[in-house]
Design a protein around this motif. Structure first.
Motif, PDB file in Angstrom:
ATOM      1  N   THR A 173       0.850  -1.173   0.000  1.00 14.77           N
ATOM      2  CA  THR A 173       0.000   0.000   0.000  1.00 14.77           C
ATOM      3  C   THR A 173       0.891   1.229   0.000  1.00 14.77           C
ATOM      4  OG1 THR A 173      -0.101  -0.078   2.387  1.00 14.77           O
ATOM      5  CG2 THR A 173      -1.899  -1.123   1.201  1.00 14.77           C
ATOM      6  N   SER A 174       0.609   2.164  -0.845  1.00 15.38           N
ATOM      7  CA  SER A 174       1.446   3.346  -0.966  1.00 15.38           C
ATOM      8  C   SER A 174       1.197   4.279   0.207  1.00 15.38           C
ATOM      9  CB  SER A 174       1.148   4.063  -2.281  1.00 15.38           C
ATOM     10  OG  SER A 174       1.958   5.209  -2.379  1.00 15.38           O
ATOM     11  N   ALA A 175       2.251   4.646   0.876  1.00 16.52           N
ATOM     12  CA  ALA A 175       2.134   5.562   2.003  1.00 16.52           C
ATOM     13  C   ALA A 175       2.410   6.998   1.568  1.00 16.52           C
ATOM     14  CB  ALA A 175       3.107   5.154   3.102  1.00 16.52           C
ATOM     15  N   GLY A 176       3.005   7.184   0.391  1.00 12.83           N
ATOM     16  CA  GLY A 176       3.277   8.541  -0.058  1.00 12.83           C
ATOM     17  C   GLY A 176       4.133   8.573  -1.305  1.00 12.83           C
ATOM     18  N   VAL A 177       4.044   9.690  -1.996  1.00 15.17           N
ATOM     19  CA  VAL A 177       4.833   9.930  -3.198  1.00 15.17           C
ATOM     20  C   VAL A 177       5.694  11.146  -2.927  1.00 15.17           C
ATOM     21  CG1 VAL A 177       4.749  10.508  -5.649  1.00 15.17           C
ATOM     22  CG2 VAL A 177       3.013   9.002  -4.668  1.00 15.17           C
ATOM     23  N   ASN A 178       6.972  11.026  -3.206  1.00 17.27           N
ATOM     24  CA  ASN A 178       7.887  12.147  -3.035  1.00 17.27           C
ATOM     25  C   ASN A 178       8.360  12.611  -4.405  1.00 17.27           C
ATOM     26  OD1 ASN A 178       7.881  12.020  -0.182  1.00 17.27           O
ATOM     27  ND2 ASN A 178       9.300  10.309  -0.274  1.00 17.27           N
ATOM     28  N   PHE A 179       8.133  13.881  -4.703  1.00 20.31           N
ATOM     29  CA  PHE A 179       8.577  14.461  -5.963  1.00 20.31           C
ATOM     30  C   PHE A 179       9.431  15.676  -5.650  1.00 20.31           C
ATOM     31  CE2 PHE A 179       7.778  17.388  -9.614  1.00 20.31           C
ATOM     32  CZ  PHE A 179       8.536  16.678 -10.544  1.00 20.31           C
ATOM     33  N   VAL A 223      12.779  10.165 -18.849  1.00 23.43           N
ATOM     34  CA  VAL A 223      14.032   9.558 -18.369  1.00 23.43           C
ATOM     35  C   VAL A 223      14.369  10.070 -16.975  1.00 23.43           C
ATOM     36  CG1 VAL A 223      16.533   9.429 -18.767  1.00 23.43           C
ATOM     37  CG2 VAL A 223      14.950   9.089 -20.671  1.00 23.43           C
ATOM     38  N   LEU A 224      14.198  11.352 -16.758  1.00 27.29           N
ATOM     39  CA  LEU A 224      14.479  11.927 -15.431  1.00 27.29           C
ATOM     40  C   LEU A 224      13.556  11.346 -14.363  1.00 27.29           C
ATOM     41  CD1 LEU A 224      15.115  15.711 -16.241  1.00 27.29           C
ATOM     42  CD2 LEU A 224      16.813  13.987 -15.619  1.00 27.29           C
ATOM     43  N   LEU A 225      12.286  11.143 -14.703  1.00 26.65           N
ATOM     44  CA  LEU A 225      11.331  10.638 -13.714  1.00 26.65           C
ATOM     45  C   LEU A 225      11.608   9.195 -13.309  1.00 26.65           C
ATOM     46  CD1 LEU A 225       8.004  12.256 -14.911  1.00 26.65           C
ATOM     47  CD2 LEU A 225       9.330  12.801 -12.864  1.00 26.65           C
ATOM     48  N   GLU A 226      12.412   8.490 -14.085  1.00 23.78           N
ATOM     49  CA  GLU A 226      12.788   7.126 -13.705  1.00 23.78           C
ATOM     50  C   GLU A 226      13.824   7.115 -12.588  1.00 23.78           C
ATOM     51  OE1 GLU A 226      14.019   4.989 -17.181  1.00 23.78           O
ATOM     52  OE2 GLU A 226      12.061   5.199 -18.138  1.00 23.78           O
ATOM     53  N   ARG A 227      14.457   8.230 -12.351  1.00 24.48           N
ATOM     54  CA  ARG A 227      15.481   8.330 -11.310  1.00 24.48           C
ATOM     55  C   ARG A 227      14.827   8.575  -9.951  1.00 24.48           C
ATOM     56  NH1 ARG A 227      20.640   7.390 -12.509  1.00 24.48           N
ATOM     57  NH2 ARG A 227      21.050   8.689 -10.717  1.00 24.48           N
ATOM     58  N   LYS A 228      15.268   7.842  -8.951  1.00 28.67           N
ATOM     59  CA  LYS A 228      14.658   7.971  -7.629  1.00 28.67           C
ATOM     60  C   LYS A 228      14.981   9.298  -6.947  1.00 28.67           C
ATOM     61  CE  LYS A 228      18.291   5.324  -5.391  1.00 28.67           C
ATOM     62  NZ  LYS A 228      18.626   4.131  -4.676  1.00 28.67           N
ATOM     63  N   PHE A 257      14.358  12.091  -8.222  1.00 28.64           N
ATOM     64  CA  PHE A 257      13.281  12.999  -8.597  1.00 28.64           C
ATOM     65  C   PHE A 257      11.909  12.513  -8.127  1.00 28.64           C
ATOM     66  CE2 PHE A 257      16.508  13.311 -12.012  1.00 28.64           C
ATOM     67  CZ  PHE A 257      16.969  14.571 -11.719  1.00 28.64           C
ATOM     68  N   LEU A 258      11.678  11.230  -8.264  1.00 31.12           N
ATOM     69  CA  LEU A 258      10.367  10.678  -7.954  1.00 31.12           C
ATOM     70  C   LEU A 258      10.544   9.361  -7.207  1.00 31.12           C
ATOM     71  CD1 LEU A 258       7.273  11.015  -8.445  1.00 31.12           C
ATOM     72  CD2 LEU A 258       7.571   9.634 -10.495  1.00 31.12           C
ATOM     73  N   SER A 259       9.981   9.282  -6.015  1.00 28.46           N
ATOM     74  CA  SER A 259      10.089   8.048  -5.241  1.00 28.46           C
ATOM     75  C   SER A 259       8.766   7.775  -4.524  1.00 28.46           C
ATOM     76  CB  SER A 259      11.237   8.123  -4.233  1.00 28.46           C
ATOM     77  OG  SER A 259      10.990   9.138  -3.281  1.00 28.46           O
ATOM     78  N   PHE A 260       8.570   6.520  -4.205  1.00 28.29           N
ATOM     79  CA  PHE A 260       7.355   6.082  -3.534  1.00 28.29           C
ATOM     80  C   PHE A 260       7.738   5.420  -2.227  1.00 28.29           C
ATOM     81  CE2 PHE A 260       6.625   5.982  -8.060  1.00 28.29           C
ATOM     82  CZ  PHE A 260       5.429   6.651  -8.193  1.00 28.29           C
TER      83      PHE A 260
END
Length: 160
Positions: free
Chosen positions: A75-81, A114-119, A121-124
């Motif tokens: 279960t996703s607890a949050g998205v960090n951008f 490509v950038l969004l694949e890097r953790k 920039f974007l992590s869950f």
């Protein structure tokens, strides 16, 4: 005269505390009480309490305990951008493309994906559903399954 109970039976019990915690019990004939627990990783710590609870209610039979989770997905607890790092990196790449004489507008979607694949920039942040199920919920599901199993064994025993 006490009623005869069968040693063969099947039952399933769930917990009201955590409805995705389900215990399935299968029992067959055996001279002694033999308990076999099949638990997912992380739940082995409850095996002693499960065996103790079963031993307090049953004296014979080979009992297989299967712990199932109805919800088996994290279960996703949050998205960090990190928008500031993403924007500055995208601006840098776009400016480098412009310096090389390439049309950056055509490349922006590709660069952004490509950038969004890097953790960076974007992590869950995810919490596995296992950690959300307490020992109390597991034992409640077991108790419900045991009540059903004992009732089934008595019913079958009455038909012998």
């Amino acid at each position: 005269m006490s009623s005869i109970s069968s040693m063969t039976g099947y039952a399933q019990g769930a917990s009201k505390l955590s409805p995705d915690a389900v215990i399935e019990l299968k029992s067959v004939n055996s001279r002694f009480l033999d308990i076999n627990c099949k638990m997912p990783n992380g739940f082995e710590k409850y095996e002693a309490a499960i065996q103790k609870s079963i031993r307090s209610k049953l004296s014979r039979g080979r009992v297989e305990v299967l712990f199932k989770r109805e919800v088996d997905k994290p279960t996703s607890a949050g998205v960090n951008f990190n928008s500031s790092l993403f924007n500055s990196s995208l601006d840098l790449v776009v400016s480098q493309l412009s310096l090389k004489g390439l049309e950056p507008k055509e490349q922006v979607k590709l660069v952004a994906s490509v950038l969004l694949e890097r953790k960076e920039f974007l992590s869950f942040e995810q919490t596995d559903s296992i950690s959300l199920i307490s020992e109390q919920a597991v034992l409640e599901a077991l108790e419900n399954a045991l009540v059903s199993l004992i009732a089934m064994r008595k019913t079958e025993g009455a038909n012998l």
